[in-house]
Design an enzyme around this catalytic site. Structure first.
Site, PDB file in Angstrom:
ATOM      1  CB  CYS A   9      -6.181 -25.176   9.698  1.00  0.00           C
ATOM      2  SG  CYS A   9      -6.712 -24.810  11.379  1.00  0.00           S
ATOM      3  CB  CYS A  57      -9.204 -27.608  13.062  1.00  0.00           C
ATOM      4  SG  CYS A  57      -9.932 -25.957  13.122  1.00  0.00           S
ATOM      5  CG  ASP A  90      -2.008   1.004   1.152  1.00  0.00           C
ATOM      6  OD1 ASP A  90      -2.123   1.657   0.099  1.00  0.00           O
ATOM      7  OD2 ASP A  90      -2.748   1.160   2.128  1.00  0.00           O
ATOM      8  CB  CYS A 135     -11.133 -26.522   9.647  1.00  0.00           C
ATOM      9  SG  CYS A 135      -9.648 -25.546   9.289  1.00  0.00           S
ATOM     10  CG  HIS A 168      -9.663 -21.737  12.344  1.00  0.00           C
ATOM     11  ND1 HIS A 168     -10.009 -22.912  11.694  1.00  0.00           N
ATOM     12  CD2 HIS A 168     -10.768 -20.958  12.325  1.00  0.00           C
ATOM     13  CE1 HIS A 168     -11.281 -22.848  11.330  1.00  0.00           C
ATOM     14  NE2 HIS A 168     -11.762 -21.674  11.711  1.00  0.00           N
ATOM     15  CG  ASP A 184      -6.135  -5.399   1.725  1.00  0.00           C
ATOM     16  OD1 ASP A 184      -6.737  -4.748   0.850  1.00  0.00           O
ATOM     17  OD2 ASP A 184      -5.890  -4.942   2.859  1.00  0.00           O
TER      18      ASP A 184
END
Ligand SMILES: [Zn+2]
Length: 403
Positions: free
Chosen positions: A307, A310, A94, A305, A336, A267
């Site tokens: 991930c 999890c 940015d 999930c 997560h 974003d």
């Protein structure tokens, strides 16, 4: 020369969603894609090496903050942001334009640029369209943003027009400053919620010719309906062979709606910011881990999930970390949430590749913004009966600590 070349397949019937590919040389970014926000060369409380497995390949970093600390020249001396933070994916920076808006009275805009006062150190700095490009080149960014003048989405027509016209003048100066450098450069469409200004802005910037186009000045005070209408309006004015980036957006549902309207990149700080507040998005709705109901729940945050959080930890343990104010809670919940955001984008791309996006869109939008479905929040008892009629969409569990 086109930097950061991009191509997209035609959209299926009934939607403006598109599957695309953004080539950064060292990294190929399949779109639609979500960019985790690494403002100060770190995604809050996340190790860089956990971001790729979550599905990230493009990060957003902030020129204003990094120019202050450690300094763009220091980062340049250390080989650029990618090497500095140990990240092998792409980086979009940015320009500092958003700080013109977010710093309020600490940002003073004049015709040549903006004078910013750092909210913590009080140090003054100066950003111009050319110096913003120089700083982003020093940081080693793959894609730079022009310095823009962002005003509230609810700004009146005259205020929005003045800021938009300044943004256009600065965009020309940014292009001149970029000259033959290999860094990609995106223009930023402004115009608040005024349809005529948005169209003028998009057409003017397309006339100047950028490597991609951002839709700025949204997610700053407008309603969801206004945001979606302006997004669709701007996307319709932009060329098909350039990526479109909706800045600062948003929740999983916002992403799905943005993709449907032709946006390629997003974003937002929400995945990690929500983690800091003990909030997680799951396939059974938004979970508020501060709630007492989770103190003995031995099942994962999200049973569907895959991930690392999890797979290993229970809701009870994550709640304990959060209530005990252990910093690991930020890391695990953030990890997560990032998986959730990025996995949604992966599923969207998969559906676009298979021609099933319209079906996915129709299905996912019915539940992506759902509150906790397994343990519905109990509205707190209030004397004022009217309060019962309007449960808060995003922060409804603030009052439900004890249930
Ligand atoms: Zn998970």
């Amino acid at each position: 020369m086109q930097r950061a070349p991009f191509s997209a397949l035609p959209s299926p019937a009934g939607t403006d969603a598109r599957l695309g590919l953004l080539d950064l040389g060292h990294t190929r970014v399949e779109t639609p894609q979500f960019m985790p926000v690494g403002t100060a060369a770190t995604v809050r409380a996340q190790r860089t090496e956990s971001l790729r497995p979550a599905g990230a390949n493009l990060l957003l970093a902030n020129t204003f903050h990094l120019a202050q600390q450690p300094g763009a020249d220091v980062v340049a001396q250390l080989g650029g942001l990618r090497r500095f933070m140990g990240w092998d994916g792409g980086i979009l920076t940015d320009s500092g334009g958003f700080q013109v808006f977010s710093l309020g009275e600490n940002a003073r805009v004049d015709e040549d640029g903006v004078t910013l006062k750092h909210p913590v150190t009080g140090r003054q700095s100066r950003l111009t369209p050319a110096s913003a490009i120089a700083a982003q080149r020093a940081l080693g960014s793959d894609i730079a943003m022009v310095l823009d003048h962002c005003v509230e989405a609810t700004a009146d027509w005259g205020t929005a027009r003045d800021a938009m016209e300044r943004t256009h003048r600065w965009a020309e100066l940014a292009l001149a400053a970029r000259a033959d450098a290999s860094i990609g450069l995106f223009g930023i469409v402004q115009g608040a919620c005024h349809a005529d200004l948005r169209e003028v802005s998009a057409n003017t910037l397309v006339g100047l010719g950028f490597d991609g186009y951002a839709i700025g000045g949204l997610a700053v005070g407008e309603t969801r309906e206004e945001r979606e209408a302006q997004t669709a309006r701007v996307a319709a004015c932009l060329p098909v062979d350039r990526p479109r980036y909706l800045m600062g957006v948003g929740t999983p549902l916002d992403l799905l709606e943005g993709v449907h309207r032709g946006v390629d990149l997003f974003d937002c700080i929400l995945p990690t910011a929500m983690a800091q507040r003990g909030r997680a998005y799951t396939r059974t709705g938004r979970v508020e881990l501060r709630r007492g109901v989770y103190s003995t729940v031995d099942s994962p945050l999200d049973a569907a999930c895959a991930c690392p959080v999890c797979v290993r930890y229970s809701r009870a343990y994550l709640r304990h970390l959060f209530v005990a104010r252990e910093p690991l809670a930020w890391t695990l919940l953030g990890q997560h949430n990032l998986h959730f955001w990025l996995d949604l984008m992966r599923r969207i791309r998969e559906a676009l590749a298979c021609g099933t996006f319209p079906a996915l869109y129709a299905k996912e939008r019915t539940w992506l913004d759902a509150p906790d479905l397994e343990n519905p929040p109990v509205p707190p008892r209030r004397r004022n009966r009217k309060a019962k009629a309007a449960p808060d969409r995003a922060s409804g569990a603030d009052d439900e600590e004890q249930d």
